[in-house]
Design a protein around this motif. Sequence first.
Motif, PDB file in Angstrom:
ATOM      1  N   GLU A  62       0.832  -1.205   0.000  1.00  0.00           N
ATOM      2  CA  GLU A  62       0.000   0.000   0.000  1.00  0.00           C
ATOM      3  C   GLU A  62       0.868   1.257   0.000  1.00  0.00           C
ATOM      4  O   GLU A  62       0.574   2.228  -0.694  1.00  0.00           O
ATOM      5  CB  GLU A  62      -0.937   0.001   1.203  1.00  0.00           C
ATOM      6  CG  GLU A  62      -2.065  -0.996   1.094  1.00  0.00           C
ATOM      7  CD  GLU A  62      -2.895  -1.072   2.361  1.00  0.00           C
ATOM      8  OE1 GLU A  62      -2.534  -0.417   3.382  1.00  0.00           O
ATOM      9  OE2 GLU A  62      -3.903  -1.792   2.349  1.00  0.00           O
ATOM     10  N   PHE A  65       2.308   1.817  -3.520  1.00  0.00           N
ATOM     11  CA  PHE A  65       1.317   2.362  -4.452  1.00  0.00           C
ATOM     12  C   PHE A  65       0.983   3.811  -4.123  1.00  0.00           C
ATOM     13  O   PHE A  65       0.803   4.639  -5.017  1.00  0.00           O
ATOM     14  CB  PHE A  65       0.044   1.513  -4.469  1.00  0.00           C
ATOM     15  CG  PHE A  65       0.162   0.280  -5.309  1.00  0.00           C
ATOM     16  CD1 PHE A  65       0.400   0.370  -6.671  1.00  0.00           C
ATOM     17  CD2 PHE A  65       0.048  -0.968  -4.730  1.00  0.00           C
ATOM     18  CE1 PHE A  65       0.518  -0.775  -7.445  1.00  0.00           C
ATOM     19  CE2 PHE A  65       0.163  -2.119  -5.493  1.00  0.00           C
ATOM     20  CZ  PHE A  65       0.401  -2.021  -6.858  1.00  0.00           C
ATOM     21  N   ALA A  66       0.900   4.121  -2.835  1.00  0.00           N
ATOM     22  CA  ALA A  66       0.601   5.499  -2.438  1.00  0.00           C
ATOM     23  C   ALA A  66       1.741   6.423  -2.856  1.00  0.00           C
ATOM     24  O   ALA A  66       1.513   7.553  -3.286  1.00  0.00           O
ATOM     25  CB  ALA A  66       0.391   5.570  -0.925  1.00  0.00           C
ATOM     26  N   GLU A  67       2.959   5.951  -2.764  1.00  0.00           N
ATOM     27  CA  GLU A  67       4.120   6.744  -3.156  1.00  0.00           C
ATOM     28  C   GLU A  67       4.101   7.007  -4.663  1.00  0.00           C
ATOM     29  O   GLU A  67       4.436   8.104  -5.116  1.00  0.00           O
ATOM     30  CB  GLU A  67       5.394   5.986  -2.763  1.00  0.00           C
ATOM     31  CG  GLU A  67       6.644   6.817  -2.831  1.00  0.00           C
ATOM     32  CD  GLU A  67       7.819   6.044  -2.289  1.00  0.00           C
ATOM     33  OE1 GLU A  67       8.742   5.751  -3.087  1.00  0.00           O
ATOM     34  OE2 GLU A  67       7.813   5.727  -1.079  1.00  0.00           O
ATOM     35  N   ARG A  68       3.700   6.015  -5.432  1.00  0.00           N
ATOM     36  CA  ARG A  68       3.628   6.193  -6.894  1.00  0.00           C
ATOM     37  C   ARG A  68       2.556   7.211  -7.269  1.00  0.00           C
ATOM     38  O   ARG A  68       2.690   7.916  -8.262  1.00  0.00           O
ATOM     39  CB  ARG A  68       3.312   4.864  -7.573  1.00  0.00           C
ATOM     40  CG  ARG A  68       4.473   3.900  -7.494  1.00  0.00           C
ATOM     41  CD  ARG A  68       4.157   2.643  -8.210  1.00  0.00           C
ATOM     42  NE  ARG A  68       4.736   2.761  -9.546  1.00  0.00           N
ATOM     43  CZ  ARG A  68       4.479   1.928 -10.524  1.00  0.00           C
ATOM     44  NH1 ARG A  68       3.626   0.958 -10.347  1.00  0.00           N
ATOM     45  NH2 ARG A  68       5.067   2.077 -11.676  1.00  0.00           N
ATOM     46  N   ARG A  69       1.495   7.271  -6.496  1.00  0.00           N
ATOM     47  CA  ARG A  69       0.418   8.234  -6.768  1.00  0.00           C
ATOM     48  C   ARG A  69       0.761   9.622  -6.231  1.00  0.00           C
ATOM     49  O   ARG A  69       0.055  10.581  -6.462  1.00  0.00           O
ATOM     50  CB  ARG A  69      -0.891   7.755  -6.129  1.00  0.00           C
ATOM     51  CG  ARG A  69      -1.500   6.562  -6.803  1.00  0.00           C
ATOM     52  CD  ARG A  69      -2.848   6.279  -6.214  1.00  0.00           C
ATOM     53  NE  ARG A  69      -2.745   6.227  -4.737  1.00  0.00           N
ATOM     54  CZ  ARG A  69      -3.259   5.289  -3.984  1.00  0.00           C
ATOM     55  NH1 ARG A  69      -3.958   4.337  -4.517  1.00  0.00           N
ATOM     56  NH2 ARG A  69      -3.121   5.308  -2.686  1.00  0.00           N
ATOM     57  N   GLY A  70       1.812   9.692  -5.443  1.00  0.00           N
ATOM     58  CA  GLY A  70       2.213  10.977  -4.872  1.00  0.00           C
ATOM     59  C   GLY A  70       1.508  11.277  -3.569  1.00  0.00           C
ATOM     60  O   GLY A  70       1.520  12.404  -3.098  1.00  0.00           O
ATOM     61  N   VAL A  71       0.904  10.286  -2.985  1.00  0.00           N
ATOM     62  CA  VAL A  71       0.204  10.457  -1.710  1.00  0.00           C
ATOM     63  C   VAL A  71       1.055   9.827  -0.626  1.00  0.00           C
ATOM     64  O   VAL A  71       1.534   8.705  -0.777  1.00  0.00           O
ATOM     65  CB  VAL A  71      -1.185   9.755  -1.730  1.00  0.00           C
ATOM     66  CG1 VAL A  71      -1.871   9.902  -0.404  1.00  0.00           C
ATOM     67  CG2 VAL A  71      -2.017  10.279  -2.882  1.00  0.00           C
ATOM     68  N   ARG A  72       1.240  10.563   0.431  1.00  0.00           N
ATOM     69  CA  ARG A  72       2.018  10.004   1.527  1.00  0.00           C
ATOM     70  C   ARG A  72       1.088   9.253   2.474  1.00  0.00           C
ATOM     71  O   ARG A  72       0.008   9.726   2.792  1.00  0.00           O
ATOM     72  CB  ARG A  72       2.716  11.110   2.304  1.00  0.00           C
ATOM     73  CG  ARG A  72       3.819  11.726   1.511  1.00  0.00           C
ATOM     74  CD  ARG A  72       4.705  12.458   2.419  1.00  0.00           C
ATOM     75  NE  ARG A  72       6.017  12.496   1.757  1.00  0.00           N
ATOM     76  CZ  ARG A  72       7.066  12.993   2.300  1.00  0.00           C
ATOM     77  NH1 ARG A  72       6.993  13.479   3.509  1.00  0.00           N
ATOM     78  NH2 ARG A  72       8.198  13.012   1.665  1.00  0.00           N
TER      79      ARG A  72
END
Length: 73
Positions: A62, A65-72
């Motif tokens: 998770e 994937f969050a890092e790839r979306r730019g969400v921390r």
Amino acid sequence: MIAWIKRHLKGPEKPDLRASEAALERTRTDRQATEARQDSIDAAVAPIRRARIENHLRERIEAAFAERRGVRP
């Protein structure tokens, strides 16, 4: 010197030795009981360990994937 002679005339103090031997025997008995139930403990703990590993992997995925979306996370 006189105290040394008195100690050797009386002989060793046996109550302390008996208490030590009793404590050692209790420890041996407790260890044997623990070793006897180790298999059941391992069987009970195995699902908990597996779940912990799965949760850890899920959190890492998770976070990736969050890092790839730019969400921390």
